[in-house]
Design an enzyme around this catalytic site. Sequence first.
Site, PDB file in Angstrom:
ATOM      1  N   ASP A  43       0.857  -1.192   0.000  1.00 13.34           N
ATOM      2  CA  ASP A  43       0.000   0.000   0.000  1.00 13.34           C
ATOM      3  C   ASP A  43       0.898   1.248   0.000  1.00 13.34           C
ATOM      4  OD1 ASP A  43      -2.432   1.371   0.213  1.00 13.34           O
ATOM      5  OD2 ASP A  43      -2.439   1.293   2.415  1.00 13.34           O
ATOM      6  N   HIS A  44       0.642   2.175  -0.896  1.00 18.71           N
ATOM      7  CA  HIS A  44       1.384   3.447  -0.952  1.00 18.71           C
ATOM      8  C   HIS A  44       2.899   3.267  -1.027  1.00 18.71           C
ATOM      9  CE1 HIS A  44      -2.115   6.019  -0.439  1.00 18.71           C
ATOM     10  NE2 HIS A  44      -2.555   5.166   0.462  1.00 18.71           N
ATOM     11  N   GLY A  87      -8.894   5.719   1.154  1.00 18.64           N
ATOM     12  CA  GLY A  87      -9.575   6.564   2.136  1.00 18.64           C
ATOM     13  C   GLY A  87     -11.058   6.289   2.244  1.00 18.64           C
TER      14      GLY A  87
HETATM   15  P1  13P Z   1      -8.969   4.832   5.500  1.00 22.57           P
HETATM   16  O1  13P Z   1      -8.067   5.689   6.338  1.00 22.57           O
HETATM   17  O2  13P Z   1     -10.179   5.588   5.075  1.00 22.57           O
HETATM   18  O3  13P Z   1      -9.299   3.539   6.120  1.00 22.57           O
HETATM   19  O4  13P Z   1      -8.160   4.521   4.126  1.00 22.57           O
HETATM   20  C1  13P Z   1      -7.221   3.480   4.068  1.00 22.57           C
HETATM   21  C2  13P Z   1      -6.401   3.501   2.829  1.00 22.57           C
HETATM   22  O5  13P Z   1      -6.689   4.186   1.857  1.00 22.57           O
HETATM   23  C3  13P Z   1      -5.214   2.647   2.789  1.00 22.57           C
HETATM   24  O6  13P Z   1      -4.469   2.854   1.640  1.00 22.57           O
HETATM   25  O1  G3H Z   2      -3.287   4.855   3.619  1.00 18.94           O
HETATM   26  C1  G3H Z   2      -2.706   4.617   4.682  1.00 18.94           C
HETATM   27  C2  G3H Z   2      -3.076   3.398   5.449  1.00 18.94           C
HETATM   28  O2  G3H Z   2      -4.167   3.665   6.289  1.00 18.94           O
HETATM   29  C3  G3H Z   2      -1.880   2.916   6.206  1.00 18.94           C
HETATM   30  O3  G3H Z   2      -1.586   3.720   7.283  1.00 18.94           O
HETATM   31  O4  G3H Z   2       0.831   4.310   7.033  1.00 18.94           O
HETATM   32  O5  G3H Z   2      -0.310   4.433   9.276  1.00 18.94           O
HETATM   33  O6  G3H Z   2       0.182   2.205   8.210  1.00 18.94           O
HETATM   34  P1  G3H Z   2      -0.127   3.667   7.986  1.00 18.94           P
HETATM   35 ZN    ZN Z   3      -4.535   4.852   0.896  1.00 20.77          ZN
END
Ligand code: 13P
Ligand code: G3H
Ligand code: ZN
Length: 330
Positions: A93-94, A233
Amino acid sequence: MVSYKELGLVNTREMFKKAIDGGYAIPAFNFNNMEQMQAIISACVEASSPVILQVSSGARKYANQTLLRYMAQGAVEYAKELGKNIPICLHLDHGNSFELCKSCIDMGFSSVMIDGSHLPYDENVALTKQVVDYAHQFDVTVEGELGVLAGVEDEVSAEHHTYTRPEEVVDFVSKTGVDSLAISIGTSHGANKFKPEQCTRNAEGILVPPPLRFDILAEIEKQLPGFPIVLHGSSSVPQEYVKIINTHGGALKDAVGIPEEQLRQAAKSAVCKINIDSDGRLAMTAAVRKVFVDNPAEFDPRKYLGPARDELKKLYMHKCENVLGSAGKA
Ligand code: 13P
Ligand code: G3H
Ligand code: ZN
C-alpha cells in the site's frame, strides 16, 4: 527471490475483472498484526469473499517485512484450514519508491502500489512505468495513482484534495501500463476526513460530509471503459465505535467518514478495490477500551485483543456483505 505463486497468493488481474463484470468491489484491508490478519481471513472465509491484504510502509516498519510476508503465506494456509481456498492477494500500500516496490516483489508480494500522486505528472509517469516494467516480468500487478487525497497520504500530507483530472487518465494508463488506477473523488485517509465546516449536520447533530464526486468518476469511466479503478480513504468511521471510544476514556473529535451508501454505489461501477484501514482501527480501539473500563483488573492481552479481533471480524463481514458486495464471490 520468491514468487507469490509459490506461496499460494494471486495477483489482482482476475479478481478485478470479475469484480467489474459483477458490479462489486474487492476489500483491501490493511494489517499490521496477527489479530487483524486472523479477523480479515476468518471474515472473508465466512463471507466467501476474495481479499487483498495490504501492507503499508508503516506496517513494514512496525511489524517487520519478512514477518508480514510469512504471515500472508500463513494466511493462505489458515484460510484452507478454515475450509475455503479464497483468492488472497498480498499488496504493498502506498509504495513510494522503485526500490521499495522491487523489494516487496522480490519477497513474494503479488501486487504493489506505486504512489507518485504527489509528484509532477511526468515524474509520476516515469516512476510508475519503471515499477510496472519490473513487476510485469513476474506477473505482479501494479496500482498507480492520479490526483491527491486530502488528509494524510502515508507520510505525505495533503491539506486539500486535488481531484483526478479525467483528461489525464488515458495518457497515464497507456504510458505506464498500470493494471489499476487509484483516483481522488473526495475520499480521504484517516478518521477525520472532513473539517466540520465542510459538512452539514443531521437531526441528531451528526456530521454529514459532502458527497463524493460521482461526476468525475463517471467521466473517468467514460475515458477508460472497463478499467479497474481504486478508492483509497474509504472508511465510513462508524459513529457507534466513535461513541464507545469517547464514552470509555477516548477523545475523538469530529470523526467523520464516507457514508456506506456512497461506497455501495461506487462498488457497482468500475471501482473494484476499496481500501479500508481506519474503520478496523476504530473497531479494535473501541473493543479494547471497553474491556479496560469494564474490567480494570484485566491484564491478559488475549482478554482484550480477543474481543478486538471478534469486533474486527464482524466489521469485515459487514463490509463484504453489505457495502462492497464481495460476499459469495470467492
Ligand atoms: P482509511 O483511512 O479511510 O481507512 O483509508 C485506508 C487507505 O486508503 C489505505 O491505503
Ligand atoms: O493509507 C494509509 C493506510 O491507512 C496505512 O496507514 O501508514 O499508518 O500504516 P499507515
Ligand atoms: Zn490509501
